[in-house]
Write a protein that holds these residues in place. Structure first.
Motif, mmCIF file in Angstrom:
data_model
loop_
_atom_site.group_PDB
_atom_site.id
_atom_site.type_symbol
_atom_site.label_atom_id
_atom_site.label_comp_id
_atom_site.label_asym_id
_atom_site.label_seq_id
_atom_site.Cartn_x
_atom_site.Cartn_y
_atom_site.Cartn_z
ATOM 1 N N LEU A 67 76.119 19.881 -6.947
ATOM 2 C CA LEU A 67 75.129 20.420 -7.771
ATOM 3 C C LEU A 67 75.742 22.311 -7.977
ATOM 4 C CD1 LEU A 67 72.334 20.647 -7.350
ATOM 5 C CD2 LEU A 67 72.031 21.485 -5.258
ATOM 6 N N ASN A 68 77.122 22.338 -6.859
ATOM 7 C CA ASN A 68 77.364 23.673 -7.311
ATOM 8 C C ASN A 68 77.599 23.947 -8.156
ATOM 9 O OD1 ASN A 68 76.481 24.523 -4.639
ATOM 10 N ND2 ASN A 68 78.339 24.708 -3.051
ATOM 11 N N ASN A 69 78.781 23.282 -8.221
ATOM 12 C CA ASN A 69 79.655 23.282 -9.740
ATOM 13 C C ASN A 69 78.462 23.562 -10.648
ATOM 14 O OD1 ASN A 69 82.161 23.851 -8.310
ATOM 15 N ND2 ASN A 69 82.389 21.821 -7.606
ATOM 16 N N MET A 70 77.454 22.088 -10.990
ATOM 17 C CA MET A 70 76.840 22.193 -12.396
ATOM 18 C C MET A 70 75.556 23.352 -12.287
ATOM 19 S SD MET A 70 78.140 19.319 -13.417
ATOM 20 C CE MET A 70 79.246 20.375 -13.176
ATOM 21 N N ARG A 71 75.693 23.448 -11.476
ATOM 22 C CA ARG A 71 74.549 24.826 -11.320
ATOM 23 C C ARG A 71 75.457 26.275 -12.177
ATOM 24 N NH1 ARG A 71 69.693 24.595 -8.404
ATOM 25 N NH2 ARG A 71 68.819 22.052 -9.400
ATOM 26 N N GLN A 72 76.679 26.463 -11.460
ATOM 27 C CA GLN A 72 77.192 26.947 -12.294
ATOM 28 C C GLN A 72 76.861 27.302 -13.434
ATOM 29 O OE1 GLN A 72 79.339 29.861 -11.292
ATOM 30 N NE2 GLN A 72 78.905 30.490 -9.307
ATOM 31 N N LEU A 73 77.121 26.047 -14.207
ATOM 32 C CA LEU A 73 77.528 25.915 -15.498
ATOM 33 C C LEU A 73 75.948 26.136 -15.777
ATOM 34 C CD1 LEU A 73 79.623 23.114 -16.299
ATOM 35 C CD2 LEU A 73 80.417 25.593 -16.557
ATOM 36 N N GLN A 74 75.429 25.174 -15.630
ATOM 37 C CA GLN A 74 74.020 25.427 -16.008
ATOM 38 C C GLN A 74 73.387 27.387 -16.558
ATOM 39 O OE1 GLN A 74 70.779 22.842 -14.845
ATOM 40 N NE2 GLN A 74 72.985 21.529 -13.730
ATOM 41 N N GLU A 75 73.574 27.747 -15.122
ATOM 42 C CA GLU A 75 73.740 29.175 -14.527
ATOM 43 C C GLU A 75 73.802 30.263 -15.657
ATOM 44 O OE1 GLU A 75 72.856 29.889 -11.163
ATOM 45 O OE2 GLU A 75 71.241 28.331 -10.532
ATOM 46 N N ASN A 76 75.206 30.027 -15.999
ATOM 47 C CA ASN A 76 76.585 31.093 -16.211
ATOM 48 C C ASN A 76 77.015 30.808 -17.571
ATOM 49 O OD1 ASN A 76 75.879 32.305 -13.680
ATOM 50 N ND2 ASN A 76 76.912 31.048 -12.853
ATOM 51 N N SER A 77 76.892 29.827 -17.910
ATOM 52 C CA SER A 77 77.526 29.067 -19.175
ATOM 53 C C SER A 77 76.827 29.606 -20.341
ATOM 54 C CB SER A 77 78.348 27.968 -19.324
ATOM 55 O OG SER A 77 79.088 27.642 -20.124
ATOM 56 N N THR A 78 77.241 29.887 -21.492
ATOM 57 C CA THR A 78 76.977 30.316 -22.813
ATOM 58 C C THR A 78 77.397 28.346 -23.547
ATOM 59 O OG1 THR A 78 78.794 31.530 -24.069
ATOM 60 C CG2 THR A 78 76.752 32.416 -23.335
ATOM 61 N N ASN A 79 77.970 27.967 -23.276
ATOM 62 C CA ASN A 79 78.730 26.960 -23.886
ATOM 63 C C ASN A 79 77.499 25.548 -23.793
ATOM 64 O OD1 ASN A 79 79.693 24.616 -24.615
ATOM 65 N ND2 ASN A 79 81.361 25.104 -24.467
ATOM 66 N N THR A 80 76.821 25.412 -24.815
ATOM 67 C CA THR A 80 75.761 24.245 -24.625
ATOM 68 C C THR A 80 76.041 23.146 -24.762
ATOM 69 O OG1 THR A 80 75.390 24.246 -27.016
ATOM 70 C CG2 THR A 80 74.077 25.675 -26.004
ATOM 71 N N LEU A 81 77.433 22.577 -25.071
ATOM 72 C CA LEU A 81 77.525 21.219 -24.507
ATOM 73 C C LEU A 81 78.057 21.371 -22.666
ATOM 74 C CD1 LEU A 81 78.948 18.591 -25.611
ATOM 75 C CD2 LEU A 81 80.748 19.999 -25.553
ATOM 76 N N LEU A 82 78.210 22.404 -22.257
ATOM 77 C CA LEU A 82 78.617 22.483 -21.183
ATOM 78 C C LEU A 82 78.211 22.053 -20.945
ATOM 79 C CD1 LEU A 82 81.824 24.612 -21.032
ATOM 80 C CD2 LEU A 82 81.723 22.242 -19.937
ATOM 81 N N VAL A 83 77.383 23.411 -20.903
ATOM 82 C CA VAL A 83 75.496 23.048 -19.695
ATOM 83 C C VAL A 83 74.512 21.507 -20.180
ATOM 84 C CG1 VAL A 83 73.367 24.272 -20.104
ATOM 85 C CG2 VAL A 83 75.752 25.430 -19.944
ATOM 86 N N GLY A 84 74.959 21.172 -21.066
ATOM 87 C CA GLY A 84 74.384 20.393 -21.156
ATOM 88 C C GLY A 84 73.976 18.783 -20.403
ATOM 89 N N ILE A 85 76.155 19.036 -20.673
ATOM 90 C CA ILE A 85 76.102 17.797 -19.641
ATOM 91 C C ILE A 85 76.845 18.279 -17.976
ATOM 92 C CG2 ILE A 85 78.579 16.896 -18.889
ATOM 93 C CD1 ILE A 85 80.014 17.447 -22.230
ATOM 94 N N ALA A 86 76.399 19.617 -17.977
ATOM 95 C CA ALA A 86 75.504 19.793 -16.439
ATOM 96 C C ALA A 86 74.391 18.910 -16.093
ATOM 97 C CB ALA A 86 76.092 21.422 -15.936
ATOM 98 N N GLU A 87 73.893 19.771 -16.853
ATOM 99 C CA GLU A 87 72.408 18.878 -16.432
ATOM 100 C C GLU A 87 72.795 16.980 -16.424
ATOM 101 O OE1 GLU A 87 68.647 21.510 -18.422
ATOM 102 O OE2 GLU A 87 70.864 20.976 -20.253
ATOM 103 N N ILE A 88 73.028 16.599 -17.189
ATOM 104 C CA ILE A 88 73.079 15.005 -17.104
ATOM 105 C C ILE A 88 73.759 15.011 -16.017
ATOM 106 C CG2 ILE A 88 73.546 13.205 -17.842
ATOM 107 C CD1 ILE A 88 73.374 14.224 -21.031
ATOM 108 N N ILE A 89 74.711 15.500 -15.659
ATOM 109 C CA ILE A 89 75.489 14.750 -14.483
ATOM 110 C C ILE A 89 74.848 15.230 -13.116
ATOM 111 C CG2 ILE A 89 77.538 15.459 -13.109
ATOM 112 C CD1 ILE A 89 78.985 15.967 -15.850
ATOM 113 N N GLU A 90 73.400 16.375 -12.749
ATOM 114 C CA GLU A 90 73.437 16.841 -11.792
ATOM 115 C C GLU A 90 71.925 15.761 -11.959
ATOM 116 O OE1 GLU A 90 72.116 20.820 -11.927
ATOM 117 O OE2 GLU A 90 69.858 19.836 -10.751
ATOM 118 N N GLY A 91 71.104 15.464 -12.876
ATOM 119 C CA GLY A 91 70.718 14.616 -12.395
ATOM 120 C C GLY A 91 70.682 13.223 -12.346
ATOM 121 N N HIS A 92 72.232 12.913 -13.361
ATOM 122 C CA HIS A 92 72.638 11.309 -12.043
ATOM 123 C C HIS A 92 72.964 11.207 -11.315
ATOM 124 C CE1 HIS A 92 76.286 8.656 -13.536
ATOM 125 N NE2 HIS A 92 75.337 7.944 -13.060
ATOM 126 N N ALA A 93 73.436 12.181 -10.443
ATOM 127 C CA ALA A 93 74.278 12.544 -8.735
ATOM 128 C C ALA A 93 72.784 12.603 -8.493
ATOM 129 C CB ALA A 93 74.824 13.751 -8.946
#
Lengths: 282, 473
Positions: free
Chosen positions: B103-129
């Motif tokens: 959660l902590n790491n994936m929220r970091q990406l979702q809230e602060n990264s501008t790389n949409t590939l990373l943000v999308g993957i982060a959302e999927i990993i969070e949903g999976h978990a």
């Protein structure tokens, strides 16, 4: 508290003694949002700060109890583990005290220090783990059953059978503690899913901390060779160690000198020491 | 004189105050509190993926395997757990992996990264978990979790966590649709292949809807799910250094050797009994030969390194797969329609198995056979219907059994057992815990002791492993 008295002091004979006594009572009142903090991480029985308890209490999975304090037994008459860890005991002694004795008779000197620690809990996990391998005094016991008993697995062992183990009554009548309790059950071994309340021992100990006997040689022969005197001393440390724990010294602590107390896990024992010394004064 | 003295003191004070500031600047900054502004955003990904691996196929997966008749706890720690003696401490590691690792790491990406590939993957990993976490524990903190402003997050209901996880996956799919693809070595699952992530996310949405018994939504999502085994999400141990191996092999190589497995001293788990002709419960017949898979699944408990099959040191772990997606379609379509709707999907899985499936080279030369079924195989008296039940029931029973067997090493068998226990016992796998206790079998994992200890919104005591979670009541 310390008190020292010179009882006798003549040319040939001197006797003085001192006693000390101490106790410490404390309570953890607030941990800013959490109920407990682990002071000895990595162990299934830990020493912790827990709100409402003295600092360093022993903490681990225990046995379920009923409202009246008796064990909440399963259908076979055995305890069941609690769903979460709980406070198992307080390693802080009720009190500690010591007495020292200094005696002088002619050329002999005798010094002795006796220490005592009363009460408190101790978790000798070495013994707990070794039960799983059947290598403790407790698991070595052999007995012939005079009645049929149920073991932890629920199997009835008929009267007349010779087994390795012990008979115990947890409150629902006698049951047989055999390898199903010590090895595969909740009565010994590794991990958090054990009835660690049964691993807690009374930490009371008494030790003859120090005993030394000296003889002062100051005969004319000694003086003639230009020396003041020569002192021969024998010192023994921890020669007598009385406690209630089988094979483990309850004074030792895995975490050494720290706020974490009363935890033991294959910890090196304290050494017993013998010292002979020769002091030459010139 | 007094004036000079006062001035000197003042001057000294000023000097000291400045010098202090220089020396101690940043001393209160926590060097471990890394933000996305301090490091490259993609470096947040791998650690979170490994935390998710731990949640999916780690300690709790071994426990869920024991509680669904796949594994046997032979001794020590795992024997206690197998006998239902387990404490909330057993969940501490996976709880930490979920909230800190994922959660902590994936929220970091979702809230602060501008790389949409990373943000999308982060959302999927969070949903999976979090979907997985809801399935394991029931209600857990989610809507208020990961928010540093909230010290004691409330526990959301299981259904609400499932729905939020599905929403997160849907959002991840939508983010990825406009994202660049590939060239992401930090992504140890797919190397940044967004199409594979999108398919896996659809399969996960289907999975969680299946848990909720929403079979319509499951079919709809699975229709866009993983379309071939090359799209499987599997964790392959990188084997870069010693101990960097299959998680199951790792624990058997360590202090748990001999404690856990599925075959020892002539006692084999129900899963293996389905595969070997030595047992009357085996599923072999004219169209099916499980000889190779029996060998591949059989665990040598004495050490991890002694294994050549599914828990060999370099063997990958299944996380989200083509066969699961097809079996979701097979079950859900047959429930909605008839076995004719589901049969092609079961046969897709059999075709994949018949091409070797996940057998590795140590086992692929042993006999195996998975010929396609025809609908008459499920008619009364057919090879999958010896006891004369109706054809649809016989078909669903076979699909669930295939999920039970193929799902070894995933939470799927445990999830199915709980899902089907209430009203679908005609399809459920009638497993027993060999050498273990009789039913009723556990319904959930205990909450982590660490959470119960520190969150005032947590229940005073864990509800226990036999309390049914909301979706299975």
């Amino acid at each position: 508290m310390t008190l020292g008295v010179d009882l006798i002091d003549t040319n040939d004979f001197g006797l003085s003694t001192s006693v000390n006594w101490s106790t410490n009572e404390n309570e953890v009142t607030d941990l800013y949002g959490t109920e407990s903090i682990n002071l000895s991480p990595g162990a299934s029985v830990s020493s912790r700060a827990v709100v409402g308890y003295p600092l360093g209490v022993l903490y681990g999975t225990g046995s379920k109890t009923n409202a009246d304090g008796s064990f909440d037994l399963n259908s076979n008459g055995f305890p069941q583990i609690t769903s979460s860890p709980m406070v198992l005991g307080d390693p802080n002694p009720d009190w500690r005290g010591g007495i020292s004795l200094n005696m002088r008779y002619k050329k002999f000197r005798l010094n002795a220090v006796l220490e005592h620690s009363q009460g408190g809990s101790f978790s000798p996990r070495t013994l707990w783990v070794l039960r799983r391998f059947g290598t403790t005094q407790e698991t070595a016991n052999r007995l012939t059953l005079d009645q049929s008993l149920v073991n932890y697995k629920g199997t009835t062992v008929p009267a007349g059978t010779t087994v390795r183990g012990n008979v115990k009554d947890f409150g629902g009548g006698p049951v047989l503690l055999d390898e199903n309790w010590y090895r595969t059950g909740i009565g010994g071994g590794f991990g958090d899913n054990q009835a660690y309340n049964f691993s807690i021992a009374d930490a009371t100990w008494t030790k003859l901390r120090d005993l030394s006997l000296s003889y002062v040689l100051d005969t004319p022969v000694i003086k003639n060779i230009g020396l003041n005197d020569v002192i021969l001393t024998f010192t023994g440390r921890d020669l007598i160690n009385i406690n209630n724990v089988d094979g483990i010294d309850p004074e030792i602590n895995t975490k050494g000198v720290s706020v974490a107390q009363g935890v033991e896990y294959f910890t090196n024992p304290q050494t017993k020491g013998f010292l002979f010394s020769l002091t030459i004064n010139y | 004189m007094k004036k000079i003295f006062t001035k000197s003191i003042l001057a000294l004070l000023i000097i000291f105050s400045f010098s202090c500031e220089d020396i101690n600047e940043d001393i209160n900054a926590n060097p471990n509190d890394i933000l996305i502004t301090d490091v490259e955003d993609k470096l947040f990904l791998t650690g979170a993926q490994l935390a998710n691996v731990q949640l999916q196929v780690g300690h709790l997966n071994r426990i869920s395997g024991m509680y669904s008749g796949q594994l046997i706890g032979f001794s020590s720690l795992y024997a206690n757990i197998y006998g239902y003696s387990l404490s909330t401490v057993e969940s501490n590691s996976e709880w930490f992996a979920l909230y800190v690792g994922v959660l902590n790491n994936m929220r970091q990406l979702q809230e602060n990264s501008t790389n949409t590939l990373l943000v999308g993957i982060a959302e999927i990993i969070e949903g999976h978990a979090f979907g997985t976490a809801a399935s394991l524990w029931g209600g857990i903190p989610y809507s208020e979790a990961g928010n540093p402003e909230i010290e004691d997050p409330t526990f959301d209901s299981q259904t609400s966590v499932y729905n939020s996880a599905i929403q997160k996956l849907t959002s991840g799919i939508s983010t990825l649709q406009s994202a660049p693809s590939g060239g992401l070595s930090q992504d140890i699952m797919y190397g940044g292949d967004k199409d594979k992530w999108i398919e896996a996310a659809y399969t996960l949405i289907a999975r969680f809807n299946l848990h909720k018994k929403d079979y319509t939504a499951a079919v709809s999502a699975a229709s866009s799910g993983i379309s071939s085994a090359s799209g499987d999400m599997r964790f392959s141990p990188p084997g870069i250094q010693a101990g960097d191996s299959n998680l199951f092999a790792t624990i058997l190589n360590g202090s748990r050797a001999g404690d856990l497995g599925n075959s020892s001293a002539g006692e084999e788990s129900y899963l293996l009994q389905l595969l070997s002709n030595s047992y009357s419960t085996n599923r072999n017949h004219a169209k099916t030969d499980e000889t190779a898979r029996y060998g591949y699944y059989k665990i040598n408990s004495t050490s991890g390194s002694a294994n050549t099959g599914i828990i060999a040191e370099d063997e990958p772990h299944n996380m989200v797969t083509y066969f699961e997606n097809q079996l979701i379609l097979a079950e859900a379509k047959a429930r909605q329609g008839s076995l004719a709707d589901g049969l092609p999907h079961l046969n897709n899985v059999r075709a994949w198995l018949n091409s070797g499936g996940n057998l590795n080279s140590n086992h692929s030369s042993n006999p195996y056979k998975y010929e396609a079924f025809v609908s008459s195989d499920f008619n009364s008296g057919g090879i999958e219907n010896a006891d004369g039940v109706d054809a649809n029931t016989a078909f669903l029973r076979e699909v669930i059994e295939e999920r039970y067997v193929s799902g070894f090493g995933m939470h799927m068998p445990f999830n199915d057992a709980r899902r089907l226990r209430k009203s679908d016992s005609a399809y459920s796998v009638p497993f027993v815990l060999v050498l273990g206790p009789a039913g009723p079998y556990p319904e959930r994992m205990p909450y982590a002791a660490t959470e119960l200890n520190s969150n005032s919104n947590a229940p005073a005591e864990d509800p226990g492993i036999f309390t049914k979670t909301e979706v299975n009541q």
